[in-house]
Enzyme design. Structure first.
Site, short mmCIF file in Angstrom:
data_model
loop_
_atom_site.label_atom_id
_atom_site.label_comp_id
_atom_site.label_asym_id
_atom_site.label_seq_id
_atom_site.Cartn_x
_atom_site.Cartn_y
_atom_site.Cartn_z
N GLU A 150 -2.98 11.24 -8.54
CA GLU A 150 -4.18 11.46 -7.75
C GLU A 150 -4.01 11.01 -6.30
O GLU A 150 -3.20 10.16 -5.98
CB GLU A 150 -5.35 10.67 -8.37
CG GLU A 150 -5.51 10.93 -9.85
CD GLU A 150 -6.90 10.62 -10.33
OE1 GLU A 150 -7.70 11.54 -10.39
OE2 GLU A 150 -7.19 9.44 -10.62
N ARG A 158 -7.43 18.63 -6.98
CA ARG A 158 -8.29 17.98 -6.00
C ARG A 158 -7.49 17.14 -5.00
O ARG A 158 -6.30 17.06 -5.04
CB ARG A 158 -9.30 17.09 -6.72
CG ARG A 158 -8.71 16.11 -7.71
CD ARG A 158 -9.84 15.36 -8.43
NE ARG A 158 -9.33 14.36 -9.36
CZ ARG A 158 -9.22 14.56 -10.67
NH1 ARG A 158 -9.55 15.70 -11.21
NH2 ARG A 158 -8.74 13.59 -11.45
N TRP A 201 -16.64 4.45 -3.87
CA TRP A 201 -15.29 4.43 -4.41
C TRP A 201 -14.33 5.13 -3.45
O TRP A 201 -14.31 4.71 -2.26
CB TRP A 201 -15.25 4.86 -5.89
CG TRP A 201 -15.62 6.23 -6.31
CD1 TRP A 201 -14.79 7.19 -6.79
CD2 TRP A 201 -16.95 6.81 -6.36
NE1 TRP A 201 -15.50 8.31 -7.12
CE2 TRP A 201 -16.81 8.11 -6.87
CE3 TRP A 201 -18.21 6.37 -6.01
CZ2 TRP A 201 -17.88 8.98 -7.04
CZ3 TRP A 201 -19.30 7.23 -6.17
CH2 TRP A 201 -19.13 8.51 -6.69
N ASP A 202 -13.57 6.13 -3.83
CA ASP A 202 -12.50 6.68 -2.97
C ASP A 202 -12.93 6.74 -1.50
O ASP A 202 -13.93 7.37 -1.16
CB ASP A 202 -12.16 8.11 -3.37
CG ASP A 202 -11.65 8.26 -4.79
OD1 ASP A 202 -11.81 7.34 -5.58
OD2 ASP A 202 -11.09 9.33 -5.08
C1 FRU Z 1 -9.84 8.99 -7.98
C2 FRU Z 1 -10.60 10.25 -8.34
C3 FRU Z 1 -10.19 11.37 -7.42
C4 FRU Z 1 -11.42 12.22 -7.37
C5 FRU Z 1 -12.54 11.22 -7.53
C6 FRU Z 1 -13.70 11.69 -8.31
O1 FRU Z 1 -10.59 7.84 -8.07
O2 FRU Z 1 -10.35 10.61 -9.69
O3 FRU Z 1 -9.06 12.06 -7.87
O4 FRU Z 1 -11.46 12.92 -6.17
O5 FRU Z 1 -11.98 10.10 -8.17
O6 FRU Z 1 -14.65 10.70 -8.48
#
Ligand code: FRU
Length: 492
Positions: free
Chosen positions: A338, A245, A75-76
């Site tokens: 985010e 974060r 993911w990210d």
């Molecule tokens: C965005 C998020 C970020 C975090 C991560 C945790 O997708 O919520 O803010 O770092 O995913 O999985």
């Protein structure tokens, strides 16, 4: 922008810049965010997109390829960047960092198991000549086992994870990984026995490259940079569900010699305090569609108190930082702003941040997507883009129907509602994101891989999707191209 019938006018924002260390915080107001619903077509039928096409990403097909060949959930993700957010290849290799988790877990269980992984691929190949999945090789985890958990005084955590951040590249292949270390303290039933503990961290390492690919050494030292102060940035004692974060560092040509960081935070009130003000609502005097302040701030909207934080490095090796006041708040608007980033173009500063439909406050609705605010400096009276709403590009969504869940889409929702999240805006307006879910309630597929890159036309208060890019607006999957190339001796 002019008011839409039945809706308020958006707040007036000047875009004027303030010194980065001053205490002006711009507001994404309820009057602004209500422009999202104002632009949604109330007549859009089941599974249709109700939002304007120019601010909506093209639909991702359910046949999307998987970039890790089924090895890990992804993911990210982010590239190797310099202080100007330019993206580098190193000795002929493009390198990206991603949150990864074991495929044996359900995709929705990923957050408490996330670790930083990396991928590499040969630089300089056009997207349409690469394999459909982007052609990345998975390199494994970035950090040695266990080191990112050493920061926590209380070692009794049940789960310890590495969450998002960004990676800076320096001379000689030296890198600094900025990330979020999170410890969870949960019982066997999965309930918190105490709030999760999140710290913004930095670890230095070194990138090595040969004919076969890249690898890293270092990452033994992990510096704690910031933990929420409870003054500007909410902490776990104030709200067990606080967000803290996603560090992103950059330099500002208007303030030479300094390195700044933006990150995700929350306004530092005790959860449930009716803290929103008339300024957070942002209505113009006499607006017939204004809301009553007492009603709003005593409603559940008081639980959604996002902000975007700012910090400045206090030493040259970026291992020591101090907080500055937030640059944006979204009090009683959304709970999550985010992965913020600062993007500079034609003398303007754009603050991009991602938000979910499900984290908007009571009385506010808008799609999953990336939101943008434009101003004349890193701290300014930011103007939310696109009719004053803030939406830069959203997933195709129908605001006339319930949100649903990535694991259980609403029957009437558009198949693209959860097609992309965690967008990261790259040089040239390219945007990458990961796929959460594509499809309808009766036929959907989870992602866990990067989606097709899209391109935005970024022009002051107007940001639109470029449908001439790629195939009807969809570029290559997992396409994160370097726009700079670092070779030994020739580097920054
Ligand atoms: C965005 C998020 C970020 C975090 C991560 C945790 O997708 O919520 O803010 O770092 O995913 O999985």
């Amino acid at each position: 922008p002019r008011a839409v019938e039945g809706f308020p006018e958006p707040t007036v924002h000047s875009q004027v810049a303030y010194p980065p260390d001053s205490d002006f915080t711009s507001r994404w107001t309820r009057a602004d965010a209500r422009q999202l619903k104002a632009m949604s077509d109330p007549a859009a039928g089941p599974r249709e997109n109700s939002m304007p096409e120019e601010y909506t990403a093209p639909t991702v097909p359910i046949s999307f390829p998987d970039m890790s060949g089924g090895r890990v959930w992804v993911w990210d993700s982010w590239p190797l960047t310099d202080s100007n957010a330019d993206q580098y290849s190193y000795k002929g290799w493009e390198v990206i960092f991603s949150l990864v988790a074991d495929r044996n877990l359900g995709f929705d269980d990923r957050h408490t198991y996330a670790k930083l992984g990396y991928f590499f691929r040969k630089a300089g190949i056009p997207a349409d000549q690469r394999p459909e999945n982007g052609g990345w090789t998975y390199g494994g985890l970035v950090f040695p086992e266990g080191v990112s958990g050493e920061v926590f005084e209380d070692q009794s955590f049940s789960h310890q994870t590495e969450w998002s951040g960004s990676t800076r590249i320096f001379k000689g292949g030296n890198v600094k990984v900025f990330y979020t270390a999170v410890a969870f303290y949960r019982n066997a039933q999965g309930q918190d026995v105490k709030p999760a503990d999140a710290r913004i961290m930095m670890s230095p390492g070194k990138l090595k490259a040969n004919a076969k690919g890249v690898s890293f050494t270092g990452f033994e030292t992990h510096h704690e940079l910031l933990k929420p102060d409870g003054k500007w940035y909410q902490n776990g004692a104030q709200n067990p569900f606080y967000n803290f974060r996603d560090p992103f560092t950059f330099k500002d040509p208007a303030n030479p010699g300094k390195t700044y960081m933006v990150f995700e935070g929350n306004t530092a009130t005790v959860r449930g305090t009716p803290a929103c003000t008339a300024e957070d609502l942002g209505y113009r005097p006499g607006d017939p569609h204004a809301e009553d302040l007492e009603t709003v701030r005593n409603s559940n909207a008081r639980l959604q108190m996002a902000n975007v934080g700012l910090a400045v490095a206090t030493n040259d090796d970026l291992s020591s930082w101090k907080f500055l006041p937030p640059i944006l708040s979204a009090n009683c608007v959304t709970d999550q702003t985010e992965r913020p980033q600062i993007y500079m173009k034609d003398g303007k500063y754009y603050l991009f941040t991602i938000s979910h439909r499900s984290t908007f406050a009571e009385g506010i609705d808008g799609p999953e997507g990336v939101y943008a605010f434009v101003g004349n400096g890193i701290r300014s009276d930011y103007q939310p883009v696109n009719r004053g709403s803030g939406l830069a590009v959203g997933n195709p969504t129908n605001l006339n129907y319930a949100t649903g869940f990535p694991f259980d889409p609403d029957f009437n929702q558009h198949p693209g509602t959860f097609q992309a999240y965690s967008h990261y805006v790259m040089p040239g307006g390219l945007v990458q994101s990961f796929i959460d879910t594509v499809g309808t309630k009766d036929n959907f597929r989870r992602g866990g891989t990067l989606g097709p890159t899209i391109r935005l036309n970024i022009d002051g208060e107007t940001i639109t999707v470029d449908r001439s890019y790629g195939d009807g607006g969809l570029g290559g999957y997992a396409d994160i191209p370097a726009n700079r190339h670092a070779n030994p001796g020739t580097f920054i």
